[in-house]
Design an enzyme around this catalytic site. Structure first.
Site, short mmCIF file in Angstrom:
data_model
loop_
_atom_site.label_atom_id
_atom_site.label_comp_id
_atom_site.label_asym_id
_atom_site.label_seq_id
_atom_site.Cartn_x
_atom_site.Cartn_y
_atom_site.Cartn_z
N THR A 69 -12.69 29.95 17.97
CA THR A 69 -13.92 29.67 18.73
C THR A 69 -13.78 28.35 19.47
O THR A 69 -13.97 28.28 20.69
CB THR A 69 -15.12 29.59 17.75
N THR A 70 -13.44 27.31 18.73
CA THR A 70 -13.31 25.98 19.32
C THR A 70 -12.20 25.97 20.37
O THR A 70 -12.27 25.25 21.36
CB THR A 70 -12.98 24.95 18.20
N TYR A 161 -11.75 36.66 10.01
CA TYR A 161 -12.57 35.56 10.54
C TYR A 161 -14.02 36.04 10.62
O TYR A 161 -14.38 36.80 11.51
CB TYR A 161 -12.02 35.17 11.91
N LYS A 191 -11.85 33.38 6.70
CA LYS A 191 -12.34 32.14 7.30
C LYS A 191 -13.84 32.37 7.42
O LYS A 191 -14.28 33.20 8.22
CB LYS A 191 -11.68 31.94 8.67
N SER A 193 -17.23 31.44 8.40
CA SER A 193 -18.08 30.59 9.24
C SER A 193 -19.52 31.07 9.22
O SER A 193 -20.07 31.50 10.24
CB SER A 193 -17.54 30.56 10.67
N GLY A 217 -16.24 27.40 6.82
CA GLY A 217 -16.24 27.08 8.25
C GLY A 217 -17.52 26.47 8.79
O GLY A 217 -17.75 26.47 10.00
N ASP A 219 -18.94 22.99 8.76
CA ASP A 219 -18.50 21.65 8.36
C ASP A 219 -19.62 20.83 7.71
O ASP A 219 -19.37 20.08 6.76
CB ASP A 219 -17.96 20.88 9.58
N GLU A 220 -20.84 20.99 8.23
CA GLU A 220 -21.95 20.18 7.73
C GLU A 220 -22.37 20.57 6.31
O GLU A 220 -23.17 19.90 5.67
CB GLU A 220 -23.16 20.26 8.69
N VAL A 234 -11.95 25.34 7.48
CA VAL A 234 -11.52 25.33 8.89
C VAL A 234 -12.70 24.87 9.72
O VAL A 234 -13.80 25.40 9.55
CB VAL A 234 -11.16 26.76 9.39
N SER A 236 -14.24 22.54 13.50
CA SER A 236 -14.03 21.77 14.73
C SER A 236 -14.03 20.26 14.46
O SER A 236 -13.30 19.51 15.10
CB SER A 236 -15.13 22.11 15.74
C1 LIG Z 1 -19.83 28.13 15.40
C2 LIG Z 1 -18.70 27.16 15.30
O1 LIG Z 1 -18.19 26.75 16.31
N1 LIG Z 1 -18.31 26.81 14.09
C3 LIG Z 1 -17.21 25.88 13.86
C4 LIG Z 1 -17.67 24.74 13.00
O2 LIG Z 1 -16.60 23.88 12.76
C5 LIG Z 1 -18.78 23.97 13.70
O3 LIG Z 1 -18.32 23.47 14.93
C6 LIG Z 1 -19.25 22.81 12.85
O4 LIG Z 1 -19.64 23.27 11.59
C7 LIG Z 1 -20.43 22.09 13.52
O5 LIG Z 1 -21.53 22.97 13.55
C8 LIG Z 1 -16.06 26.61 13.20
O6 LIG Z 1 -16.49 27.40 12.14
C9 LIG Z 1 -15.37 27.45 14.26
C10 LIG Z 1 -13.95 27.52 14.03
O7 LIG Z 1 -13.46 27.19 13.00
C11 LIG Z 1 -13.11 27.96 15.14
O8 LIG Z 1 -13.06 27.29 16.13
O9 LIG Z 1 -12.49 29.00 15.05
#
Ligand SMILES: CC(=O)N[C@@H]([C@@H](O)[C@H](O)[C@H](O)CO)[C@@H](O)CC(=O)C(=O)O
Length: 330
Positions: A69-70, A161, A191, A193, A217, A219-220, A234, A236
């Site tokens: 996604t990122t 995922y 993974k 999320s 997935g 992070d917060e 995993v 961003s």
């Molecule tokens: C919806 C979304 O983008 N979720 C992120 C999180 O890392 C997210 O950016 C973070 O928790 C802040 O909300 C990841 O789960 C996505 C991820 O790992 C990816 O890029 O594949």
């Protein structure tokens, strides 16, 4: 003759399986990488080497999840995805521990081709989201799709995922995992999320014996996932808050829960602040550019670049939380 051929191929399979088993276990942080683009919107492979060094040396992160996604994977062409995968695998040699390539796509042939390619170039694992235009409506349909994809890379681990807020595919993971190894022999984990910590915890508990890897997935909420047994994540923010999250992992492992909470609260304070300003892939790229000095470029349309106001405010907020970005000397 036939039996010799048969035993050779059994031996090759045995060697490949033992190579898979001997790969270092994936644990800890995995950065969901951004895809660097030039100002005219082309993929910028020239900075991937620098990006690897930044993650390893400055953030203490040795695993990456590419084209997710990122990484704007679904906004890239197949050719771009393959070029990026190759560059990450090549630049990561001897520096990164795991390079997982996201190969999910709306079309099964495309996803299979990307899976085959990832295996050929020596990726450590592959992962795929559920297709989200024509969606699988039940477990059987989802598993049938994933099985076809995973079978193109029969000697490397496969991770599903799960990202229902974006795919709209809400198949419960506790149900998905039941019997999955029989259907997908390379299945290694998920993974995860999503914020459904009940489902996540049930998976940890019920499938303890199978030793699936459930990589969290959101992070917060990472600390909550650690509390129910997660050993990897995993995300961003591990691109630029890798050290702080490593400290949180460490504090948790040392049973210093007050310190672990301090990290999670501080990370939460930053994220809650940027969420209110509007936060997504474009903003992650802007923060990374500002903190690492590596030009990550704009996002690809329809995403729009982060505003200057966002960048200034996000940077000021991080500066006001030195606990997140300064670390005790080793
Ligand atoms: C919806 C979304 O983008 N979720 C992120 C999180 O890392 C997210 O950016 C973070 O928790 C802040 O909300 C990841 O789960 C996505 C991820 O790992 C990816 O890029 O594949």
């Amino acid at each position: 003759m036939l039996s010799t051929k048969g035993s050779v191929s059994r031996e090759v399979t045995r060697l490949r399986s033992s190579a898979m088993a001997s790969q270092k276990k994936l644990q800890g942080l995995v950065a969901a990488t951004v895809t660097p683009l030039t100002s005219d919107g082309k993929i910028n492979l020239s900075v991937i080497g620098q990006y690897v060094d930044y993650l390893v040396d400055k953030q203490g992160v040795k695993n990456v999840f590419v084209n997710g996604t990122t990484g704007e994977g679904l906004a890239l062409s197949s050719q771009e995805r393959k070029q990026l995968a190759e560059e990450w695998v090549n630049q990561g040699k001897k520096k990164l521990e795991h390079v997982i390539i996201h190969v999910g796509a709306l079309s099964l042939p495309e996803s299979k081709e990307l899976a085959r390619h990832a295996a050929e170039i020596g990726a450590s694992g592959i992962s795929a989201i559920a297709p989200f235009f024509f969606k699988p409506t039940n477990k059987g349909a989802l598993v049938a799709f994933l099985r076809e994809v995973a079978s193109e890379a029969p000697h490397i681990p496969f991770y599903y995922y799960h990202i229902p807020p974006l795919t709209g595919v809400k198949i419960c993971i506790e149900d998905l995992l039941d019997g999955i190894k029989k259907q997908i022999p390379t299945f290694q984990g998920v993974k995860y999320s999503d914020t459904d910590l009940l489902d996540f915890a049930q998976c940890m508990d019920k499938y303890n014996k199978e030793q699936f890897l459930l990589l969290y997935g959101v992070d917060e909420q990472l600390l909550s996932a650690l509390a129910v047994g997660a050993t990897g994540a995993v995300g961003s923010t591990y691109n630029y808050l890798g050290q702080a999250n490593n400290m949180m992992f460490q504090a948790y492992a040392n049973q210093d829960f007050a310190l672990a909470r301090k990290y999670q609260f501080c990370i939460g304070e930053f994220l809650s602040f940027v969420f209110k300003l509007g936060f997504g892939v474009a903003q992650t790229k802007a923060i990374m550019t500002s903190l690492s000095g590596i030009p990550m470029g704009p996002p690809r349309l329809p995403l729009m670049s982060a505003s200057e106001e966002f960048i200034t405010k996000a940077k000021a907020k991080l500066d006001s939380l030195p606990f997140l970005t300064t670390y005790p000397a080793k």
